[in-house]
Design a protein around this motif. Structure first.
Motif, PDB file in Angstrom:
ATOM      1  N   THR A 129       0.820  -1.211   0.000  1.00 58.93           N
ATOM      2  CA  THR A 129       0.000   0.000   0.000  1.00 58.93           C
ATOM      3  C   THR A 129       0.856   1.263   0.000  1.00 58.93           C
ATOM      4  OG1 THR A 129      -0.149  -0.004   2.413  1.00 58.93           O
ATOM      5  CG2 THR A 129      -1.898  -1.137   1.217  1.00 58.93           C
ATOM      6  N   TYR A 130       2.098   1.152   0.437  1.00 58.87           N
ATOM      7  CA  TYR A 130       2.949   2.344   0.541  1.00 58.87           C
ATOM      8  C   TYR A 130       3.182   3.014  -0.806  1.00 58.87           C
ATOM      9  CZ  TYR A 130       7.029  -0.285  -1.205  1.00 58.87           C
ATOM     10  OH  TYR A 130       7.916  -1.008  -1.972  1.00 58.87           O
ATOM     11  N   ALA A 131       3.105   2.244  -1.889  1.00 57.43           N
ATOM     12  CA  ALA A 131       3.309   2.823  -3.220  1.00 57.43           C
ATOM     13  C   ALA A 131       2.183   3.775  -3.609  1.00 57.43           C
ATOM     14  CB  ALA A 131       3.444   1.714  -4.259  1.00 57.43           C
ATOM     15  N   MET A 132       1.046   3.692  -2.909  1.00 51.11           N
ATOM     16  CA  MET A 132      -0.096   4.577  -3.162  1.00 51.11           C
ATOM     17  C   MET A 132      -0.200   5.706  -2.147  1.00 51.11           C
ATOM     18  SD  MET A 132      -3.367   2.474  -4.432  1.00 51.11           S
ATOM     19  CE  MET A 132      -3.443   1.801  -6.098  1.00 51.11           C
ATOM     20  N   ASP A 133       0.761   5.810  -1.272  1.00 54.30           N
ATOM     21  CA  ASP A 133       0.696   6.760  -0.175  1.00 54.30           C
ATOM     22  C   ASP A 133       0.669   8.197  -0.693  1.00 54.30           C
ATOM     23  OD1 ASP A 133       1.185   8.114   2.337  1.00 54.30           O
ATOM     24  OD2 ASP A 133       1.933   6.195   3.060  1.00 54.30           O
ATOM     25  N   ASP A 134      -0.238   9.008  -0.158  1.00 51.87           N
ATOM     26  CA  ASP A 134      -0.298  10.418  -0.547  1.00 51.87           C
ATOM     27  C   ASP A 134       0.306  11.333   0.523  1.00 51.87           C
ATOM     28  OD1 ASP A 134      -2.176  10.341   1.466  1.00 51.87           O
ATOM     29  OD2 ASP A 134      -3.835  11.101   0.266  1.00 51.87           O
ATOM     30  N   GLY A 135       0.936  10.741   1.534  1.00 54.70           N
ATOM     31  CA  GLY A 135       1.584  11.520   2.576  1.00 54.70           C
ATOM     32  C   GLY A 135       0.680  11.907   3.728  1.00 54.70           C
ATOM     33  N   ASN A 136      -0.592  11.555   3.627  1.00 51.75           N
ATOM     34  CA  ASN A 136      -1.554  11.865   4.685  1.00 51.75           C
ATOM     35  C   ASN A 136      -1.640  10.665   5.633  1.00 51.75           C
ATOM     36  OD1 ASN A 136      -4.318  11.740   5.938  1.00 51.75           O
ATOM     37  ND2 ASN A 136      -4.487  13.752   4.980  1.00 51.75           N
TER      38      ASN A 136
ATOM     39  N   TYR B 261       5.699 -16.552  -0.699  1.00 54.52           N
ATOM     40  CA  TYR B 261       4.710 -15.478  -0.728  1.00 54.52           C
ATOM     41  C   TYR B 261       4.549 -14.961  -2.148  1.00 54.52           C
ATOM     42  CZ  TYR B 261       8.557 -12.097  -1.160  1.00 54.52           C
ATOM     43  OH  TYR B 261       9.657 -11.401  -1.600  1.00 54.52           O
ATOM     44  N   ASP B 262       3.462 -14.234  -2.355  1.00 58.21           N
ATOM     45  CA  ASP B 262       3.277 -13.442  -3.564  1.00 58.21           C
ATOM     46  C   ASP B 262       2.524 -12.175  -3.180  1.00 58.21           C
ATOM     47  OD1 ASP B 262       0.610 -14.232  -3.301  1.00 58.21           O
ATOM     48  OD2 ASP B 262       0.651 -15.621  -4.989  1.00 58.21           O
ATOM     49  N   GLY B 263       2.365 -11.268  -4.137  1.00 53.61           N
ATOM     50  CA  GLY B 263       1.682 -10.034  -3.788  1.00 53.61           C
ATOM     51  C   GLY B 263       1.674  -9.018  -4.897  1.00 53.61           C
ATOM     52  N   VAL B 264       1.067  -7.874  -4.605  1.00 55.44           N
ATOM     53  CA  VAL B 264       0.942  -6.795  -5.576  1.00 55.44           C
ATOM     54  C   VAL B 264       1.395  -5.476  -4.951  1.00 55.44           C
ATOM     55  CG1 VAL B 264      -0.995  -7.938  -6.726  1.00 55.44           C
ATOM     56  CG2 VAL B 264      -1.453  -6.223  -4.966  1.00 55.44           C
ATOM     57  N   LYS B 265       1.862  -4.593  -5.807  1.00 58.58           N
ATOM     58  CA  LYS B 265       2.282  -3.252  -5.385  1.00 58.58           C
ATOM     59  C   LYS B 265       1.954  -2.296  -6.516  1.00 58.58           C
ATOM     60  CE  LYS B 265       6.698  -2.759  -4.905  1.00 58.58           C
ATOM     61  NZ  LYS B 265       8.011  -2.818  -4.238  1.00 58.58           N
ATOM     62  N   MET B 266       1.060  -1.353  -6.257  1.00 57.00           N
ATOM     63  CA  MET B 266       0.588  -0.449  -7.294  1.00 57.00           C
ATOM     64  C   MET B 266       0.648   1.006  -6.828  1.00 57.00           C
ATOM     65  SD  MET B 266      -0.506  -2.679  -9.593  1.00 57.00           S
ATOM     66  CE  MET B 266      -0.699  -4.468  -9.537  1.00 57.00           C
ATOM     67  N   ALA B 267       1.022   1.879  -7.717  1.00 58.23           N
ATOM     68  CA  ALA B 267       0.909   3.315  -7.484  1.00 58.23           C
ATOM     69  C   ALA B 267      -0.388   3.802  -8.133  1.00 58.23           C
ATOM     70  CB  ALA B 267       2.117   4.050  -8.054  1.00 58.23           C
ATOM     71  N   ILE B 268      -0.625   5.106  -8.070  1.00 55.96           N
ATOM     72  CA  ILE B 268      -1.838   5.652  -8.675  1.00 55.96           C
ATOM     73  C   ILE B 268      -1.586   7.095  -9.098  1.00 55.96           C
ATOM     74  CG2 ILE B 268      -2.865   6.564  -6.538  1.00 55.96           C
ATOM     75  CD1 ILE B 268      -5.572   5.413  -7.597  1.00 55.96           C
ATOM     76  N   ARG B 269      -2.209   7.504 -10.183  1.00 49.36           N
ATOM     77  CA  ARG B 269      -2.195   8.894 -10.631  1.00 49.36           C
ATOM     78  C   ARG B 269      -3.638   9.331 -10.858  1.00 49.36           C
ATOM     79  NH1 ARG B 269       2.105   7.731  -9.192  1.00 49.36           N
ATOM     80  NH2 ARG B 269       4.126   8.042 -10.208  1.00 49.36           N
ATOM     81  N   PRO B 270      -3.973  10.570 -10.517  1.00 43.62           N
ATOM     82  CA  PRO B 270      -3.098  11.574  -9.914  1.00 43.62           C
ATOM     83  C   PRO B 270      -2.757  11.235  -8.467  1.00 43.62           C
ATOM     84  CG  PRO B 270      -5.348  12.365  -9.937  1.00 43.62           C
ATOM     85  CD  PRO B 270      -5.351  11.082 -10.709  1.00 43.62           C
TER      86      PRO B 270
ATOM     87  N   ARG C 168      -8.090   4.350  -4.713  1.00 44.61           N
ATOM     88  CA  ARG C 168      -6.881   3.621  -4.321  1.00 44.61           C
ATOM     89  C   ARG C 168      -7.229   2.191  -3.922  1.00 44.61           C
ATOM     90  NH1 ARG C 168      -2.759   7.574  -3.090  1.00 44.61           N
ATOM     91  NH2 ARG C 168      -3.688   9.619  -3.398  1.00 44.61           N
ATOM     92  N   TYR C 169      -8.250   2.088  -3.078  1.00 46.06           N
ATOM     93  CA  TYR C 169      -8.670   0.769  -2.625  1.00 46.06           C
ATOM     94  C   TYR C 169      -9.148  -0.078  -3.808  1.00 46.06           C
ATOM     95  CZ  TYR C 169     -11.132  -2.937  -0.197  1.00 46.06           C
ATOM     96  OH  TYR C 169     -11.554  -4.174   0.223  1.00 46.06           O
TER      97      TYR C 169
END
Length: 324
Positions: free
Chosen positions: A17-24, A284-293, A301-302
């Motif tokens: 989830t950190y890759a989608m973090d907006d700093g809030n 293990y396996d998993g996903v890591k996604m960013a988002i724009r804007p 995001r969710y």
């Protein structure tokens, strides 16, 4: 006290989830708690000791009992390389390698403390053959030291990043896959610590410049018995909202409607094909996604993460049917 990771294709499924973090901080915590309640993952890929997450004292109370997670050291490593280009476990500079080992010693101590004092499990720690221009000999020395420490059952996993190649400029330029695989194979004979390698879909596509060639990396590791994990993040062959072509910026999956990025090379079909390329059980396996804007709403995001996790869930189920 020893808490070994489950040796199962879905024993640990994580989401970065950190890759989608907006700093809030409030948004960060809401996204984490929401995804942990979804039932689609066992835990997080945690950027431990990064500027963003620090020592994670704020995080532990948010995580459900018996949840299973993975530490990634890529963020902390790249941050430190930003101020010291010779930092890393594969560094040929003695001080740079010592600093990396000091960081990893803190990681081991934290995992031991967590496994001793909480119901949380860190199944694996992703380490990296940094910096660019490092050597396999230096990485061997670092790992030979690290396997002597008590990891409380957590696996040490080299996450392969794009290697330096002659035909294009590398993004990270770490060590070649075959050298990392050989190192793991050699060190396994000397230790009881679980050692493995993780393929990150985007980083292999970036190195190979061909998203359809990623199964080659997966099969190479799987056939040699060293594949421990698969992490799915995307990249694109063309410039777009996630940066220039072949950027390592965690583009989401290519998906219909509002759940993805049209320019992404990571499709449901490619996710499924690469998941089916694995014959042996994964840690293990998993996903890591960013988002724009960057200021996209939490609901979006969710939705992106849920879509990717459901895609991985489906791919895993189809893989099981295919193998049976």
């Amino acid at each position: 006290m020893k808490r070994p990771p489950l040796d199962s294709p879905t024993g640990t499924r994580v989401v970065g989830t950190y890759a989608m973090d907006d700093g809030n901080n409030e948004h960060r915590q809401t996204l984490i708690t929401s995804i942990m309640r979804s039932g689609l993952c066992t835990g997080l890929e945690i950027p431990f000791l990064s500027a963003q997450y620090g020592d994670c004292a704020w995080l532990w109370p948010l995580l459900p009992a018996d949840s299973r997670h993975v530490f990634t050291m890529v963020t902390a490593t790249m941050e430190r390389i930003g101020s010291n280009p010779e930092f890393g476990l594969a560094s040929t500079n003695a001080q740079g390698r010592r600093e990396a080992l000091t960081m990893m010693r803190h990681v081991a101590e934290t995992i031991y403390w967590l496994h001793s004092s909480s119901p949380l499990t860190i199944a694996a720690v992703e380490i990296h053959s940094a910096p660019s221009g490092g050597s396999i000999e230096a990485l061997y020395e670092s790992m030979a030291t690290m396997v002597q420490w008590d990891w409380a059952g957590a696996a040490l996993v080299i996450e392969h990043c794009d290697a330096a190649v002659p035909n294009h400029k590398a993004v990270k330029g770490f060590l070649p896959l075959h050298e990392e695989v050989r190192l793991i194979d050699e060190l396994r004979a000397t230790t009881a610590t679980t050692l493995a390698l993780t393929v990150n879909w985007a980083r292999s596509a970036i190195e190979l410049r061909d998203p359809d060639a990623v199964p080659e990396h997966i099969r190479y590791c799987d056939e040699r018995g060293v594949l421990g994990g698969l992490m799915y993040s995307g990249t694109s062959a063309i410039s777009g909202p996630y940066g220039s072509a072949w950027s390592d910026t965690h583009a989401p999956m290519q998906a219909e409607q509002r759940f993805g990025e049209p320019t992404s090379a990571l499709t449901n079909e490619r996710l499924s094909l690469t998941r089916r390329a694995v014959n042996n059980p994964l840690l293990y396996d998993g996903v890591k996604m960013a988002i724009r804007p960057d200021d996209a709403p939490l609901e979006r995001r969710y939705a992106y993460l849920e879509y990717a996790l459901r895609g991985l869930q489906t791919a895993s189920a189809l893989r099981k049917e295919h193998k049976e």
